[in-house]
Structures are given as structure tokens and as C-alpha cells.
Write a protein that holds these residues in place. Structure first.
Motif, PDB file in Angstrom:
ATOM      1  N   SER A 159       4.268   6.598  -6.508  1.00  0.00           N
ATOM      2  CA  SER A 159       3.405   6.793  -5.332  1.00  0.00           C
ATOM      3  C   SER A 159       1.943   6.843  -5.741  1.00  0.00           C
ATOM      4  O   SER A 159       1.061   6.367  -5.018  1.00  0.00           O
ATOM      5  CB  SER A 159       3.796   8.078  -4.596  1.00  0.00           C
ATOM      6  OG  SER A 159       3.703   9.195  -5.453  1.00  0.00           O
ATOM      7  N   LEU A 162       0.743   3.391  -6.015  1.00  0.00           N
ATOM      8  CA  LEU A 162       0.662   2.787  -4.690  1.00  0.00           C
ATOM      9  C   LEU A 162      -0.533   3.294  -3.887  1.00  0.00           C
ATOM     10  O   LEU A 162      -1.058   2.581  -3.029  1.00  0.00           O
ATOM     11  CB  LEU A 162       1.955   3.050  -3.911  1.00  0.00           C
ATOM     12  CG  LEU A 162       3.172   2.262  -4.395  1.00  0.00           C
ATOM     13  CD1 LEU A 162       4.458   2.826  -3.781  1.00  0.00           C
ATOM     14  CD2 LEU A 162       3.043   0.778  -4.070  1.00  0.00           C
ATOM     15  N   ASP A 163      -0.987   4.532  -4.182  1.00  0.00           N
ATOM     16  CA  ASP A 163      -2.140   5.094  -3.480  1.00  0.00           C
ATOM     17  C   ASP A 163      -3.350   4.164  -3.553  1.00  0.00           C
ATOM     18  O   ASP A 163      -4.155   4.107  -2.620  1.00  0.00           O
ATOM     19  CB  ASP A 163      -2.531   6.453  -4.077  1.00  0.00           C
ATOM     20  CG  ASP A 163      -1.608   7.569  -3.645  1.00  0.00           C
ATOM     21  OD1 ASP A 163      -0.973   7.444  -2.577  1.00  0.00           O
ATOM     22  OD2 ASP A 163      -1.500   8.563  -4.389  1.00  0.00           O
ATOM     23  N   CYS A 165      -3.187   0.793  -4.115  1.00  0.00           N
ATOM     24  CA  CYS A 165      -2.822  -0.603  -3.843  1.00  0.00           C
ATOM     25  C   CYS A 165      -3.237  -0.932  -2.407  1.00  0.00           C
ATOM     26  O   CYS A 165      -2.891  -0.197  -1.481  1.00  0.00           O
ATOM     27  CB  CYS A 165      -1.320  -0.824  -4.006  1.00  0.00           C
ATOM     28  SG  CYS A 165      -0.772  -0.953  -5.719  1.00  0.00           S
ATOM     29  N   HIS A 166      -3.966  -2.014  -2.244  1.00  0.00           N
ATOM     30  CA  HIS A 166      -4.457  -2.399  -0.914  1.00  0.00           C
ATOM     31  C   HIS A 166      -3.974  -3.789  -0.503  1.00  0.00           C
ATOM     32  O   HIS A 166      -3.657  -4.016   0.658  1.00  0.00           O
ATOM     33  CB  HIS A 166      -5.986  -2.343  -0.895  1.00  0.00           C
ATOM     34  CG  HIS A 166      -6.535  -1.062  -1.438  1.00  0.00           C
ATOM     35  ND1 HIS A 166      -6.473   0.133  -0.748  1.00  0.00           N
ATOM     36  CD2 HIS A 166      -7.107  -0.763  -2.646  1.00  0.00           C
ATOM     37  CE1 HIS A 166      -6.997   1.104  -1.497  1.00  0.00           C
ATOM     38  NE2 HIS A 166      -7.385   0.584  -2.640  1.00  0.00           N
ATOM     39  N   ASP A 195       4.462   8.290   3.274  1.00  0.00           N
ATOM     40  CA  ASP A 195       3.562   7.194   3.655  1.00  0.00           C
ATOM     41  C   ASP A 195       3.031   6.471   2.420  1.00  0.00           C
ATOM     42  O   ASP A 195       2.869   5.245   2.435  1.00  0.00           O
ATOM     43  CB  ASP A 195       2.391   7.719   4.489  1.00  0.00           C
ATOM     44  CG  ASP A 195       2.831   8.200   5.871  1.00  0.00           C
ATOM     45  OD1 ASP A 195       3.978   7.906   6.272  1.00  0.00           O
ATOM     46  OD2 ASP A 195       2.034   8.883   6.536  1.00  0.00           O
ATOM     47  N   ALA A 196       2.770   7.222   1.363  1.00  0.00           N
ATOM     48  CA  ALA A 196       2.311   6.604   0.112  1.00  0.00           C
ATOM     49  C   ALA A 196       3.376   5.650  -0.423  1.00  0.00           C
ATOM     50  O   ALA A 196       3.070   4.533  -0.863  1.00  0.00           O
ATOM     51  CB  ALA A 196       1.986   7.678  -0.921  1.00  0.00           C
ATOM     52  N   ARG A 199       3.539   2.266   1.271  1.00  0.00           N
ATOM     53  CA  ARG A 199       2.473   1.302   0.975  1.00  0.00           C
ATOM     54  C   ARG A 199       3.033   0.083   0.235  1.00  0.00           C
ATOM     55  O   ARG A 199       2.404  -0.975   0.202  1.00  0.00           O
ATOM     56  CB  ARG A 199       1.368   1.960   0.149  1.00  0.00           C
ATOM     57  CG  ARG A 199       0.567   2.993   0.909  1.00  0.00           C
ATOM     58  CD  ARG A 199      -0.487   3.643   0.017  1.00  0.00           C
ATOM     59  NE  ARG A 199      -1.594   2.753  -0.254  1.00  0.00           N
ATOM     60  CZ  ARG A 199      -2.687   2.649   0.498  1.00  0.00           C
ATOM     61  NH1 ARG A 199      -2.808   3.379   1.591  1.00  0.00           N
ATOM     62  NH2 ARG A 199      -3.667   1.826   0.164  1.00  0.00           N
ATOM     63  N   GLN A 202       3.192  -2.675   2.780  1.00  0.00           N
ATOM     64  CA  GLN A 202       2.092  -2.849   3.733  1.00  0.00           C
ATOM     65  C   GLN A 202       1.581  -4.290   3.858  1.00  0.00           C
ATOM     66  O   GLN A 202       1.083  -4.684   4.916  1.00  0.00           O
ATOM     67  CB  GLN A 202       0.930  -1.908   3.389  1.00  0.00           C
ATOM     68  CG  GLN A 202       0.241  -2.213   2.073  1.00  0.00           C
ATOM     69  CD  GLN A 202      -0.819  -1.183   1.711  1.00  0.00           C
ATOM     70  OE1 GLN A 202      -1.262  -0.419   2.555  1.00  0.00           O
ATOM     71  NE2 GLN A 202      -1.236  -1.161   0.450  1.00  0.00           N
ATOM     72  N   HIS A 226       6.464   3.197  10.412  1.00  0.00           N
ATOM     73  CA  HIS A 226       5.844   2.059   9.730  1.00  0.00           C
ATOM     74  C   HIS A 226       6.351   0.735  10.273  1.00  0.00           C
ATOM     75  O   HIS A 226       7.552   0.534  10.426  1.00  0.00           O
ATOM     76  CB  HIS A 226       6.111   2.147   8.223  1.00  0.00           C
ATOM     77  CG  HIS A 226       5.453   3.319   7.571  1.00  0.00           C
ATOM     78  ND1 HIS A 226       4.187   3.263   7.039  1.00  0.00           N
ATOM     79  CD2 HIS A 226       5.860   4.603   7.411  1.00  0.00           C
ATOM     80  CE1 HIS A 226       3.846   4.454   6.572  1.00  0.00           C
ATOM     81  NE2 HIS A 226       4.847   5.281   6.790  1.00  0.00           N
TER      82      HIS A 226
END
Length: 444
Positions: A159, A162-163, A165-166, A195-196, A199, A202, A226
Motif C-alpha cells: 500500500s 501504491l500511495d 502511484c498515479h 482505498d490505498a 489504487r 485506478q 470504487h
């Protein structure tokens, strides 16, 4: 020349530095601690400038982009300054993915992700595919891309990674399960942690795949929040309809539009209910990539457990010793206890991450005959289990813990190291703790 600053000089940071320099960036590496000699050597050989023992704001805040180690929390002073300057921050995973067009299988979850990742890689290799094992396990993703771009990447992703990662878009995303973990990094909000993890989906599209456990209530709840655009494949041990993998008695069925096959539960190389889930997830991934069913079946049969994950160590005078040092959460301990069919002498303790022990109380009552606390602060374990376990002992080193456990054991028992806690009070990391356990057992 675009300036990239890398915060943290361990495996992922060094990999990112090597790749960034190779691709023509102006690179600077900063680590507030001491950089290990093996990593300093790489930086020196590649002539990459770096600092250790501090974060120099002047050097760092001049970056066009920052690649942050997943171990650095947002509340760190340097991160507050970086956010104040609105400098883009990404993870090494995000950075590496920019420089490969090969399909990525990204695997996350609270428990089982290391086993699932390694097992998936094992199937791909057995199929003769050029697959690299990267991320939290294996090599740094960026380092692998820098050295040789593989045809497939099987990546374990946390996680924390992933925090930051965009734009990361894996071809296949796997979420093994969700339970309380690292809540201190998410303001003790489980939904923020979930939620993390989500991602990972996403940036996926309808051409991609999302694999998840239909038996995991927390995953199903998070899924409601999500919008996942990818094709969803689920697995279950209780639901048979609509599943990409399911259990029917002692038969495991894998089903996809292109091939369906079954295998006996007894054929699986890994034991325990949790490993049935891990095997299901890995098998579904292999099915998506059209790996032949006989190869998948064979790989699921001959795969061996990871080191420090329900690893059999020895059988001494009829007492079995199992190293599950990687079990740093209560949920991981639940899986370990569930898989052992003998009276258990349980070694637990370390740095508590906000554990709720109530979820394993029933299993502990049924299976645990003695608890050996191994840590500098054992009060919470005593409070949780003093009414359900008659024998509880305190130890502050591994030798004493193993010897005390052996003293309390009888032939036919199992001594299980499954700590439920982080290791940093007495050990360098969970690997160090597991190795010391094995050394102590072998010295009995």
C-alpha cells in the motif's frame, strides 16, 4: 536535463537511481540514515551523487520530481517541505513502469501477496516465459528494467508503494484480501488503507483484469466504493457460481472463457486454507495468459513454501517447529493457526501496530496450549490471552523463547513462531527474526 531526487537509498531507491541516470536524468540520492555498503558501492560505481545521515533541503527541493521510498511517512519533515513546494512525488514502481511496455501482474493485499507473487512467477517460469519477479520481493522493478527489460513482470506491491502511484496501469491486478495493517500510516482509518490498496486498479481499462477474493467481506465492501473499469475475476471457497476459481468438496476448479480444468485439493504443494486462496489467485492469472492447464497444475503441485512463511524447520523429539516470522499481522496469525492441526506452543510479540486480537480468540482457545511472548513490551498479549491460555511466559531473546517453548511442549505438539507484530524491537527485520529462530531450533 530534468532533475530527479530519490529519497531513501535501499533496494527500490538504488534501482530508481540507476534507471534514472541511464535514461539521462540529473539524479541525486538522499538518505537520512546510513546507506548500506553494497548500495553505496553501486552509487559510487555509477557516479551518482548522494548524501547520507541527513536530508539537505536545498538539494531536495530543487527537484522537478521526487521518487520516495515507501518507508518514508508523509509526516516526515522533509515530506512536509516537499508537499509545501508542490513537487510531484512518485514511487519507484510508477517510475519503472514508464520505461517498459511489457505486461505487469501487480499483486497486493494484507496477507498472501508474497506467496501469490512467487507462485505466479513460478508458473510463468515453468511455462518457459521470460518473467521477472520484482517489487517488494525479488529485485527492484526499476533495477530490472535498467538491466534487462523482461517480457513479463510479476510484482508484489505494498500500500505504501501504491500511495505514490498515479498513472501505474498493470495488465492484471490482484488483491488477495484486506484486514487491519499499517493503520498508523492511515490515521487509524481502515477505509483509507483499503482505498490505498485499490489504487492498483485506478488506471485500468476494460482491456485489463482485476482478481479478488469473493469470500473477503472487507474487499467486497471496498469494491462498492470504487469504480473498477477492468474485467473482474473472483475466487471463492464457498461460492461456486460465477467464480474464476472455486472449491467443490476436495476438487479445485479453474474456469475461464478459454479453458477450464480441475485438480484435487490434495495435489496442492502448499498447505492450509489460506494457501488454497493463494493458489486460486495465481492459477487465475496463469489462465488469463493462456498458460497450458497441465503446466499450471504441475506448478501448483510442486511449489514450495516461502522462507519465513509457514516454513517447516525441524522435527525434534516428536515436536514440529514452524517459522512464520513474516506473519506481522493478527490476520496472518489466524491463517497460521488455522493451518496447523496439532496443539500449538505459540511464540508471538514484537512491535504492536494497533492489533485487535479478538479475531483470533476462538482459534487460540482451540489450538494454543502455551504462549511464549517475545518482545520488549508484552502487556497487550497478556491482556488479550490470560483468560484463554493457562501457560504464558515472557522472553526477550530468541534462544530463551525457543528453549521455553520446547520445555512446554510434548511429542505431537507444534512450536509456531507467528509473531503478529513487527520485529524492530529485538531484530533487524522479520528475516533476521526468522533466521534466528531457525538457528535456535537447530541448536536444541
Amino acid at each position: 536535463m530534468k532533475r530527479i531526487v530519490i529519497l531513501g537509498a535501499a533496494e527500490s531507491g538504488i534501482g530508481a537511481a540507476v534507471l534514472a541516470q541511464q535514461r539521462g536524468y540529473d539524479v541525486f540520492v538522499s538518505d537520512q540514515g546510513t546507506i548500506r555498503e553494497e548500495f553505496r558501492k553501486v552509487l559510487d560505481e555509477q557516479q551518482i551523487p548522494y548524501e547520507q545521515g541527513l536530508h539537505s533541503a536545498g538539494e531536495i527541493l530543487s527537484a522537478a520530481e521526487i521518487i520516495k521510498s515507501p518507508g518514508i511517512p508523509e509526516k516526515a519533515a522533509i515530506m512536509q517541505q516537499v508537499r509545501g513546494k508542490s513537487i510531484p512525488v512518485i514511487s519507484e514502481i510508477e517510475f519503472a513502469a514508464r520505461f517498459t511496455s511489457s505486461p505487469v501482474v501487480a499483486i497486493t493485499g494484507t496477507n498472501g501477496k508474497s506467496t501469490t507473487t512467487t507462485l505466479t512467477h513460478h508458473i510463468f517460469r515453468k511455462a518457459g516465459l521470460d518473467a521477472a519477479l520484482v517489487g517488494n520481493i525479488g529485485k527492484s522493478f526499476a533495477k530490472q528494467v535498467a538491466e534487462r527489460d523482461a517480457d513479463y513482470y510479476i510484482a508484489e506491491i505494498s500500500s505504501f508503494q501504491l500511495d505514490d502511484c498515479h498513472e501505474f496501469r498493470p495488465k492484471v491486478a490482484v488483491l488477495t484480501n484486506l484486514s487491519d495493517n499499517h493503520l498508523d500510516r492511515y490515521n487509524y482509518r481502515f477505509d483509507a488503507y483499503a482505498d490505498a490498496k485499490f489504487r492498483i486498479t485506478q488506471k485500468q481499462s476494460a482491456e485489463d483484469y482485476f482478481i479478488y477474493c469473493a469470500d473477503d467481506e472487507a474487499t467486497l465492501e471496498a469494491l462498492k466504493r470504487h469504480m473498477v473499469a477492468s474485467q473482474k475475476f473472483s475466487f471463492s471457497q464457498t461460492i461456486k457460481t460465477g467464480q474464476a476459481a472455486f472449491l467443490d468438496g476436495d476438487q479445485l476448479t479453474f474456469s475461464s472463457p478459454k479453458q477450464t480444468f480441475t485438480m484435487a485439493l490434495t495435489q496442492l504443494g502448499l498447505r492450509g486454507k489460506h494457501n488454497v486462496y493463494n493458489s486460486m489467485a495465481a492459477g487465475i492469472v496463469a489462465n488469463i495468459f493462456n498458460i497450458r492447464k497441465d503446466i499450471i497444475r504441475e506448478a501448483l503441485t510442486d511449489f514450495q513454501a516461502l522462507e519465513h512463511r509457514l516454513e517447516w524447520v525441524a522435527d525434534i523429539k516428536g515436536v514440529e517447529f514452524i517459522n512464520d516470522s513474516k506473519a506481522t499481522t493478527v490476520n496472518a496469525v489466524w491463517y497460521a493457526l488455522e493451518s496447523v492441526n496439532k496443539p500449538v506452543i505459540w511464540i508471538a510479540g514484537g512491535v504492536d501496530k494497533g492489533n485487535d486480537y479478538s479475531v483470533i480468540q476462538d482459534l487460540v482457545r482451540k489450538k494454543v496450549k502455551a504462549l511464549i511472548c517475545l518482545g520488549t513490551e508484552n502487556r497487550k498479549l497478556h491482556e488479550a490471552f490470560s483468560s484463554s491460555i493457562d501457560l504464558i511466559a515472557n522472553t526477550d531473546n530468541m534462544n530463551d523463547a525457543v528453549r521455553t517453548a520446547f520445555h512446554f511442549s510434548s511429542p505431537g505438539d507444534c512450536v509456531l513462531l507467528s509473531p503478529a507484530c513487527a520485529s524492530f524491537d529485538l531484530f533487524e527485520n522479520f528475516e533476521d527474526r526468522g533466521r534466528k529462530f531457525k538457528e535456535s531450533v537447530r541448536s536444541l
